[in-house]
Design an enzyme around this catalytic site. Sequence first.
Site, PDB file in Angstrom:
ATOM      1  N   SER A 100       0.773  -1.243   0.193  1.00 51.66           N
ATOM      2  CA  SER A 100      -0.006  -0.172   0.084  1.00 51.66           C
ATOM      3  C   SER A 100       0.923   1.297  -0.142  1.00 51.66           C
ATOM      4  O   SER A 100       1.808   1.625  -0.779  1.00 51.66           O
ATOM      5  CB  SER A 100      -0.801  -0.069   1.308  1.00 51.66           C
ATOM      6  N   ASP A 241      -2.315   6.114  -3.350  1.00 48.57           N
ATOM      7  CA  ASP A 241      -1.455   5.735  -2.884  1.00 48.57           C
ATOM      8  C   ASP A 241      -0.732   4.638  -3.683  1.00 48.57           C
ATOM      9  O   ASP A 241      -1.023   4.376  -4.738  1.00 48.57           O
ATOM     10  CB  ASP A 241      -1.495   5.189  -1.326  1.00 48.57           C
ATOM     11  N   ASP A 243      -0.896   1.446  -4.018  1.00 52.90           N
ATOM     12  CA  ASP A 243      -1.933   0.381  -4.636  1.00 52.90           C
ATOM     13  C   ASP A 243      -3.278   0.873  -4.849  1.00 52.90           C
ATOM     14  O   ASP A 243      -4.174   0.244  -5.129  1.00 52.90           O
ATOM     15  CB  ASP A 243      -2.068  -0.828  -3.505  1.00 52.90           C
ATOM     16  N   ASP A 245      -5.739   2.346  -3.526  1.00 58.99           N
ATOM     17  CA  ASP A 245      -7.103   1.572  -2.599  1.00 58.99           C
ATOM     18  C   ASP A 245      -7.515   3.180  -1.918  1.00 58.99           C
ATOM     19  O   ASP A 245      -8.642   3.076  -1.243  1.00 58.99           O
ATOM     20  CB  ASP A 245      -7.173   0.539  -1.577  1.00 58.99           C
TER      21      ASP A 245
END
Length: 449
Positions: A100, A241, A243, A245
């Site tokens: 992440s 960010d 990833d 999400d």
Amino acid sequence: MHRMFGTDGVRGIANKELTPELAYKLGKAGAYVLTGRCHKPKILVGMDTRISGDMLENALVSGILSIGAEAICVGIVPTPAVAYLTRKYNADAGVVISASHNPVEYNGIKFFNGKGYKLSDELEDKIQYVIESNFKDVSIPIGSKVGRKIMETGEARKAYIEFAKSTIDTDLKDLKVVLDCANGASYVTSVKAFQELGAKVKVINNEPDGININHNCGSTHPENLMKTVVEEGYDMGLAFDGDADRCLAIDEKGNLINGDFIMAIIAKHLKNQGKLYKNVVVSTVMSNVGFDIALKEEGINTIKTQVGDRYVLEEMRKEGYKLGGEQSGHIIMLDYNTTGDGLITALQIACIVKKSGRKLSDIASMMKNLPQTLVNAKVPDDKKKIYMEDEEIVLKIKEIERKLHGCGRVLIRPSGTEPLVRVMLEGEEQGEIDKMAHNLAELIEVKLN
């Protein structure tokens, strides 16, 4: 038993804590636990742009194939794309290799079930048990029963882009947007979605080299995005960010629009359309009091959970609520996806701005952040959870709450990792709450040491 899984899968420094050996075992045990007795189970695998992704993917996929499952490898895609594509491809499970918003040396392995939801603690514990019992009683296929790897990179990415675009009912022509992709997983999907919807797009930090993910960019470092939006006259900026999400926005004046503001804006929009179930939004205890005040004025109730998007999602699923999230920009819209989705969040904000014909700063003015202060009290680990047992501390908290007279709050949280009790106050006057927070923290230190 020391839990292998944290709040967001298995994470650690790649090749040191999260080794290829562990990735292989997670692939093998995960495939075994999650696919039951399927004839030829399918597991979908995606990842972000970290250099360690290839190493871990190869090991993880080897584990999946060794149990007789098929691995559908979709390459570099956002975490929410893996959740969506797991459903689209009717896979028995999905796995994403990502850490992440964390620095490049970290990586993680997170599983989704066949419906695209993060796993329950019970299922994670089963996977850990299979690994720790050294795969006892797990039969190993040979010959034609060994699994195959199927590559689906281009088509899968395209399917996710089309799905994300379908969540709004307008084009984005004439909208000028800067996207900060954090040199991460959204470097293709977010850009294509906005371009195909007709927006005028400038992109920064979308040249991943395996090492520059989240480095002074993206939602954790939006300063460069703020500057670009203002200096070049764009309508808004959107920061993802690593990833993708989560998403944060920047208005045309360069102000940061955090997850609280984004939830408030989307909640009001959904309520006006009659689409906000029970007129409720789920957020965490870290949301600013200004968020609650703004939504109350719109006739919208807020429900609070502990910190972490998994707890927000739990509450939403339990009661059927459709919108929830965190100040950090994890926004969950269960009508569209089963996890926080940065691209869907970004498209909702852009759609609201386009349809209203108003500036983002004007739309965001529905909410005002109350001043906030955070003071740490140093307390031994064995004492940090007993502050409410001390009568003097309890009386002091009640006294502060009376002084704030409904326009602020006291939040006290023992740190999960350090010998600290965090004292957070919100109120109308910064100087006043600073003083009250320091006094309370000092009292906690004196009484619990």
